[in-house]
Design a protein around this motif. Sequence first.
Motif, mmCIF file in Angstrom:
data_model
loop_
_atom_site.group_PDB
_atom_site.id
_atom_site.type_symbol
_atom_site.label_atom_id
_atom_site.label_comp_id
_atom_site.label_asym_id
_atom_site.label_seq_id
_atom_site.Cartn_x
_atom_site.Cartn_y
_atom_site.Cartn_z
ATOM 1 N N GLN A 176 153.206 92.620 -3.673
ATOM 2 C CA GLN A 176 152.214 92.084 -2.722
ATOM 3 C C GLN A 176 152.292 90.562 -2.651
ATOM 4 O O GLN A 176 152.189 89.974 -1.573
ATOM 5 C CB GLN A 176 150.795 92.516 -3.135
ATOM 6 N N THR A 177 152.472 89.926 -3.801
ATOM 7 C CA THR A 177 152.523 88.460 -3.848
ATOM 8 C C THR A 177 153.725 87.914 -3.085
ATOM 9 O O THR A 177 153.581 86.980 -2.286
ATOM 10 C CB THR A 177 152.555 87.971 -5.309
ATOM 11 N N VAL A 178 154.898 88.487 -3.320
ATOM 12 C CA VAL A 178 156.098 87.929 -2.681
ATOM 13 C C VAL A 178 156.197 88.295 -1.199
ATOM 14 O O VAL A 178 156.942 87.643 -0.470
ATOM 15 C CB VAL A 178 157.400 88.319 -3.419
ATOM 16 N N THR A 179 155.450 89.296 -0.753
ATOM 17 C CA THR A 179 155.521 89.681 0.663
ATOM 18 C C THR A 179 154.257 89.317 1.438
ATOM 19 O O THR A 179 154.130 89.679 2.608
ATOM 20 C CB THR A 179 155.768 91.201 0.803
ATOM 21 N N LYS A 180 153.355 88.564 0.820
ATOM 22 C CA LYS A 180 152.056 88.294 1.467
ATOM 23 C C LYS A 180 152.174 87.512 2.772
ATOM 24 O O LYS A 180 151.288 87.604 3.612
ATOM 25 C CB LYS A 180 151.103 87.601 0.503
ATOM 26 N N GLN A 181 153.268 86.788 2.972
ATOM 27 C CA GLN A 181 153.453 86.031 4.212
ATOM 28 C C GLN A 181 154.052 86.878 5.339
ATOM 29 O O GLN A 181 154.203 86.400 6.450
ATOM 30 C CB GLN A 181 154.362 84.822 3.958
ATOM 31 N N LEU A 182 154.376 88.136 5.026
ATOM 32 C CA LEU A 182 155.032 89.005 6.002
ATOM 33 C C LEU A 182 154.093 90.115 6.468
ATOM 34 O O LEU A 182 153.331 90.668 5.673
ATOM 35 C CB LEU A 182 156.278 89.645 5.376
ATOM 36 N N GLU A 215 154.576 105.495 -20.844
ATOM 37 C CA GLU A 215 153.398 104.640 -21.037
ATOM 38 C C GLU A 215 153.668 103.232 -20.525
ATOM 39 O O GLU A 215 152.812 102.627 -19.872
ATOM 40 C CB GLU A 215 153.010 104.598 -22.518
ATOM 41 N N VAL A 216 154.855 102.710 -20.814
ATOM 42 C CA VAL A 216 155.221 101.373 -20.334
ATOM 43 C C VAL A 216 155.264 101.366 -18.809
ATOM 44 O O VAL A 216 154.774 100.437 -18.167
ATOM 45 C CB VAL A 216 156.566 100.911 -20.951
ATOM 46 N N LYS A 217 155.833 102.425 -18.219
ATOM 47 C CA LYS A 217 155.879 102.494 -16.751
ATOM 48 C C LYS A 217 154.469 102.471 -16.175
ATOM 49 O O LYS A 217 154.182 101.735 -15.223
ATOM 50 C CB LYS A 217 156.595 103.752 -16.281
ATOM 51 N N LYS A 218 153.578 103.241 -16.768
ATOM 52 C CA LYS A 218 152.195 103.297 -16.289
ATOM 53 C C LYS A 218 151.527 101.919 -16.403
ATOM 54 O O LYS A 218 150.799 101.503 -15.505
ATOM 55 C CB LYS A 218 151.414 104.330 -17.107
ATOM 56 N N ALA A 219 151.803 101.214 -17.499
ATOM 57 C CA ALA A 219 151.216 99.887 -17.691
ATOM 58 C C ALA A 219 151.800 98.856 -16.732
ATOM 59 O O ALA A 219 151.091 97.959 -16.259
ATOM 60 C CB ALA A 219 151.425 99.434 -19.138
ATOM 61 N N ILE A 220 153.083 98.975 -16.453
ATOM 62 C CA ILE A 220 153.772 97.975 -15.637
ATOM 63 C C ILE A 220 153.599 98.211 -14.141
ATOM 64 O O ILE A 220 153.649 97.267 -13.351
ATOM 65 C CB ILE A 220 155.272 97.934 -15.995
ATOM 66 N N LEU A 221 153.391 99.422 -13.724
ATOM 67 C CA LEU A 221 153.331 99.733 -12.291
ATOM 68 C C LEU A 221 152.345 98.835 -11.529
ATOM 69 O O LEU A 221 152.696 98.308 -10.467
ATOM 70 C CB LEU A 221 153.023 101.208 -12.069
ATOM 71 N N PRO A 222 151.125 98.592 -12.036
ATOM 72 C CA PRO A 222 150.239 97.665 -11.307
ATOM 73 C C PRO A 222 150.813 96.248 -11.213
ATOM 74 O O PRO A 222 150.618 95.562 -10.209
ATOM 75 C CB PRO A 222 148.947 97.673 -12.138
ATOM 76 N N VAL A 223 151.543 95.809 -12.235
ATOM 77 C CA VAL A 223 152.168 94.486 -12.218
ATOM 78 C C VAL A 223 153.253 94.447 -11.148
ATOM 79 O O VAL A 223 153.372 93.467 -10.405
ATOM 80 C CB VAL A 223 152.752 94.154 -13.614
ATOM 81 N N VAL A 224 154.029 95.521 -11.059
ATOM 82 C CA VAL A 224 155.092 95.613 -10.052
ATOM 83 C C VAL A 224 154.477 95.580 -8.645
ATOM 84 O O VAL A 224 154.953 94.837 -7.774
ATOM 85 C CB VAL A 224 155.927 96.904 -10.248
ATOM 86 N N MET A 225 153.419 96.354 -8.460
ATOM 87 C CA MET A 225 152.778 96.408 -7.137
ATOM 88 C C MET A 225 152.185 95.041 -6.772
ATOM 89 O O MET A 225 152.316 94.590 -5.639
ATOM 90 C CB MET A 225 151.691 97.486 -7.117
ATOM 91 N N ASP A 226 151.551 94.392 -7.751
ATOM 92 C CA ASP A 226 150.975 93.066 -7.507
ATOM 93 C C ASP A 226 152.076 92.050 -7.186
ATOM 94 O O ASP A 226 151.919 91.223 -6.283
ATOM 95 C CB ASP A 226 150.166 92.614 -8.729
#
Length: 141
Positions: free
Chosen positions: A113-119, A99-110
């Motif tokens: 995306q945030t740290v690689t947005k300049q690439l 359940e925690v993995k399911k909740a966190i996965l969108p945070v991980v993906m976001d």
Amino acid sequence: MELQDLIGYLVHRTDLKMTNYFTNRLKPYGVTPEQWSIISILSSEKGTTQKELAEGIDKNQTTVVRMIQSMERKGLVKKIYNEQDRRSHHLLLTEKGHEVKKAILPVVMDAHQTVTKQLSDEEIQQLKLLLNKLFHSHYES
């Protein structure tokens, strides 16, 4: 040679910034970036030994034991004894861990995306290739 010319400095500086960002994003879930790594590896249903997990997250087994104990107390991980070797056991995520993995996965993906947005996608692939080359370089620590 200037400090900003040293690859080790640049990698370390970037790692600190990214880790701090990721730590803050995971804090509401009570999970650290290292614990996220464990959750990610244990999300397969096959079970993983502590040795395999230590290799997977590049930590020594003593550190992994402490991390697993903490995650067991949180109800995220469980141990199942290995039928072939009673001295070892397999690690699995609990229902709460999934359940925690399911909740966190969108945070991980976001966060990714945030740290690689300049690439560009090509730059991301090149960076992964180069970082893996550095990681697998043969030098003693």
